[in-house]
Design a protein around this motif. Structure first.
Motif, PDB file in Angstrom:
ATOM      1  N   ALA A   3       0.826  -1.204   0.000  1.00 32.70           N
ATOM      2  CA  ALA A   3       0.000   0.000   0.000  1.00 32.70           C
ATOM      3  C   ALA A   3       0.864   1.259   0.000  1.00 32.70           C
ATOM      4  O   ALA A   3       0.566   2.241  -0.686  1.00 32.70           O
ATOM      5  CB  ALA A   3      -0.938   0.001   1.206  1.00 32.70           C
ATOM      6  N   ARG A   4       1.950   1.230   0.758  1.00 35.17           N
ATOM      7  CA  ARG A   4       2.852   2.385   0.815  1.00 35.17           C
ATOM      8  C   ARG A   4       3.556   2.589  -0.524  1.00 35.17           C
ATOM      9  O   ARG A   4       3.722   3.719  -0.989  1.00 35.17           O
ATOM     10  CB  ARG A   4       3.876   2.199   1.932  1.00 35.17           C
ATOM     11  CG  ARG A   4       3.266   2.281   3.339  1.00 35.17           C
ATOM     12  CD  ARG A   4       4.310   2.019   4.406  1.00 35.17           C
ATOM     13  NE  ARG A   4       3.777   2.245   5.732  1.00 35.17           N
ATOM     14  CZ  ARG A   4       4.467   2.103   6.858  1.00 35.17           C
ATOM     15  NH1 ARG A   4       5.747   1.736   6.792  1.00 35.17           N
ATOM     16  NH2 ARG A   4       3.910   2.333   8.028  1.00 35.17           N
ATOM     17  N   ALA A   5       3.970   1.490  -1.144  1.00 35.55           N
ATOM     18  CA  ALA A   5       4.626   1.590  -2.449  1.00 35.55           C
ATOM     19  C   ALA A   5       3.652   2.145  -3.482  1.00 35.55           C
ATOM     20  O   ALA A   5       4.016   2.992  -4.313  1.00 35.55           O
ATOM     21  CB  ALA A   5       5.130   0.220  -2.887  1.00 35.55           C
ATOM     22  N   ALA A   6       2.398   1.692  -3.416  1.00 35.66           N
ATOM     23  CA  ALA A   6       1.384   2.180  -4.361  1.00 35.66           C
ATOM     24  C   ALA A   6       1.136   3.668  -4.189  1.00 35.66           C
ATOM     25  O   ALA A   6       0.971   4.404  -5.169  1.00 35.66           O
ATOM     26  CB  ALA A   6       0.084   1.406  -4.166  1.00 35.66           C
ATOM     27  N   SER A   7       1.136   4.135  -2.933  1.00 41.68           N
ATOM     28  CA  SER A   7       0.899   5.560  -2.688  1.00 41.68           C
ATOM     29  C   SER A   7       2.038   6.401  -3.265  1.00 41.68           C
ATOM     30  O   SER A   7       1.814   7.505  -3.786  1.00 41.68           O
ATOM     31  CB  SER A   7       0.739   5.830  -1.191  1.00 41.68           C
ATOM     32  OG  SER A   7       1.959   5.611  -0.489  1.00 41.68           O
ATOM     33  N   ILE A   8       3.259   5.885  -3.201  1.00 35.31           N
ATOM     34  CA  ILE A   8       4.413   6.604  -3.761  1.00 35.31           C
ATOM     35  C   ILE A   8       4.313   6.655  -5.279  1.00 35.31           C
ATOM     36  O   ILE A   8       4.551   7.695  -5.906  1.00 35.31           O
ATOM     37  CB  ILE A   8       5.721   5.929  -3.320  1.00 35.31           C
ATOM     38  CG1 ILE A   8       5.942   6.152  -1.822  1.00 35.31           C
ATOM     39  CG2 ILE A   8       6.916   6.464  -4.124  1.00 35.31           C
ATOM     40  CD1 ILE A   8       7.117   5.387  -1.250  1.00 35.31           C
ATOM     41  N   LEU A   9       3.941   5.543  -5.895  1.00 37.04           N
ATOM     42  CA  LEU A   9       3.793   5.511  -7.348  1.00 37.04           C
ATOM     43  C   LEU A   9       2.702   6.479  -7.807  1.00 37.04           C
ATOM     44  O   LEU A   9       2.845   7.146  -8.835  1.00 37.04           O
ATOM     45  CB  LEU A   9       3.474   4.092  -7.820  1.00 37.04           C
ATOM     46  CG  LEU A   9       4.591   3.057  -7.642  1.00 37.04           C
ATOM     47  CD1 LEU A   9       4.089   1.665  -7.971  1.00 37.04           C
ATOM     48  CD2 LEU A   9       5.793   3.412  -8.510  1.00 37.04           C
ATOM     49  N   ARG A  10       1.639   6.588  -7.022  1.00 31.73           N
ATOM     50  CA  ARG A  10       0.524   7.471  -7.404  1.00 31.73           C
ATOM     51  C   ARG A  10       0.926   8.941  -7.362  1.00 31.73           C
ATOM     52  O   ARG A  10       0.546   9.714  -8.233  1.00 31.73           O
ATOM     53  CB  ARG A  10      -0.683   7.222  -6.499  1.00 31.73           C
ATOM     54  CG  ARG A  10      -1.403   5.906  -6.782  1.00 31.73           C
ATOM     55  CD  ARG A  10      -2.699   5.801  -5.993  1.00 31.73           C
ATOM     56  NE  ARG A  10      -3.323   4.502  -6.191  1.00 31.73           N
ATOM     57  CZ  ARG A  10      -3.575   3.634  -5.225  1.00 31.73           C
ATOM     58  NH1 ARG A  10      -3.276   3.943  -3.976  1.00 31.73           N
ATOM     59  NH2 ARG A  10      -4.148   2.474  -5.483  1.00 31.73           N
ATOM     60  N   VAL A  11       1.692   9.342  -6.339  1.00 33.65           N
ATOM     61  CA  VAL A  11       2.058  10.762  -6.262  1.00 33.65           C
ATOM     62  C   VAL A  11       3.037  11.142  -7.372  1.00 33.65           C
ATOM     63  O   VAL A  11       3.129  12.309  -7.749  1.00 33.65           O
ATOM     64  CB  VAL A  11       2.655  11.148  -4.888  1.00 33.65           C
ATOM     65  CG1 VAL A  11       1.667  10.895  -3.778  1.00 33.65           C
ATOM     66  CG2 VAL A  11       3.968  10.440  -4.630  1.00 33.65           C
ATOM     67  N   LEU A  12       3.745  10.145  -7.913  1.00 35.23           N
ATOM     68  CA  LEU A  12       4.692  10.425  -8.992  1.00 35.23           C
ATOM     69  C   LEU A  12       4.045  10.371 -10.373  1.00 35.23           C
ATOM     70  O   LEU A  12       4.646  10.793 -11.362  1.00 35.23           O
ATOM     71  CB  LEU A  12       5.847   9.415  -8.946  1.00 35.23           C
ATOM     72  CG  LEU A  12       6.808   9.572  -7.758  1.00 35.23           C
ATOM     73  CD1 LEU A  12       7.737   8.362  -7.679  1.00 35.23           C
ATOM     74  CD2 LEU A  12       7.613  10.851  -7.888  1.00 35.23           C
ATOM     75  N   GLU A  13       2.809   9.890 -10.421  1.00 37.06           N
ATOM     76  CA  GLU A  13       2.148   9.671 -11.711  1.00 37.06           C
ATOM     77  C   GLU A  13       2.077  10.940 -12.554  1.00 37.06           C
ATOM     78  O   GLU A  13       2.286  10.910 -13.763  1.00 37.06           O
ATOM     79  CB  GLU A  13       0.737   9.117 -11.486  1.00 37.06           C
ATOM     80  CG  GLU A  13      -0.024   8.853 -12.774  1.00 37.06           C
ATOM     81  CD  GLU A  13      -1.428   8.343 -12.517  1.00 37.06           C
ATOM     82  OE1 GLU A  13      -2.161   8.163 -13.496  1.00 37.06           O
ATOM     83  OE2 GLU A  13      -1.792   8.146 -11.337  1.00 37.06           O
ATOM     84  N   SER A  14       1.746  12.075 -11.937  1.00 37.26           N
ATOM     85  CA  SER A  14       1.569  13.320 -12.693  1.00 37.26           C
ATOM     86  C   SER A  14       2.759  14.268 -12.547  1.00 37.26           C
ATOM     87  O   SER A  14       2.672  15.437 -12.905  1.00 37.26           O
ATOM     88  CB  SER A  14       0.291  14.026 -12.241  1.00 37.26           C
ATOM     89  OG  SER A  14       0.334  14.302 -10.855  1.00 37.26           O
TER      90      SER A  14
END
Length: 240
Positions: A3-14
């Motif tokens: 879940a933490r890794a996914a949150s990091i990937l999401r903030v970097l998406e844009s």
């Protein structure tokens, strides 16, 4: 960990230019040391690049390749649901995607009524002043929302919410109801009702029904019910 890794990937998406480890830590509300460990692990698998103490971290070739190769086109998948909602309400139905502080229109089904709200696909607008945007923000936590706008909410109409406290209180209610309302907060003469969700790739999309204010009060309850039904049907189709 996932879940933490996914949150990091999401903030970097844009973030095309990437973010520093410190910036990521603030966005995801985690200790910098924790973020650093996760980033290094993701970098080893080529999901991220630039994972050094002083470099800006960006999405890596592995995850970009996965995104490019996916055959799941959410806009195409959701279109029959949008068409059904537009037919049942008689109003315009918009599909938009969350992009940081803004929402971007990606599809629209025009309403059948003579007086309808129409916007151009590709147009963007601030998330805090719209039904779809507030619905999308309800999928973030309060810390993320505050950092997103840095406490500054620009007034777009006399009805725009410019108090972060008031906005967060409303968003908290949306987290329970899954329904957001725009009372002429983005455009005078237009109200809207919206709901938001994650697609199978974790991206945030929102669907809204904009309605001319002149008939909004009369149709609001009906549209809310139809939007709840729409959401249930769409969620079932995504997770089937």
């Amino acid at each position: 960990m996932i879940a933490r890794a996914a949150s990091i990937l999401r903030v970097l998406e844009s973030e095309k230019e990437g973010l520093s480890l410190g910036q990521i830590a603030k966005r995801v509300n985690l200790p910098r040391s924790t973020v650093q460990r996760i980033v290094y692990a993701l970098a080893k698998e080529n999901f991220l690049i630039g994972a050094t103490p002083n470099a800006r971290v960006k999405l890596g070739p592995a995850i970009l390749r996965m995104a490019a190769n996916t055959s799941f086109d959410f806009a195409t998948h959701v279109r029959p649901h949008l068409e059904a909602l537009a037919q049942s309400t008689g109003e315009t139905v918009d599909l938009s995607m969350w992009r940081g502080e803004k929402m971007v229109f990606v599809d629209q089904i025009a309403g059948s009524r003579r007086l309808s709200a129409i916007s151009a696909v590709g147009e963007s607008y601030f998330a805090y002043s719209s039904a779809s945007g507030k619905a999308a923000l309800s999928l973030l936590d309060d810390v993320e929302i505050k950092k997103l706008f840095d406490g500054k909410l620009v007034r777009e109409t006399p009805s725009t919410i410019t108090s972060m406290g008031t906005l967060l209180q409303e968003i908290n209610e949306i987290r329970t109801s899954h329904i957001a309302v725009d009372n002429e907060e983005n455009t005078e003469g237009i109200c809207a009702i919206g709901t938001a969700f994650h697609d199978s790739l974790g991206r945030i999309f929102a669907v809204s029904v904009p309605v001319p204010t002149i008939r909004f009060i009369k149709s609001k309850a009906t549209i809310v019910k139809l939007l709840h039904d729409f959401r249930a049907g769409l969620m079932a189709s995504i997770h089937e």
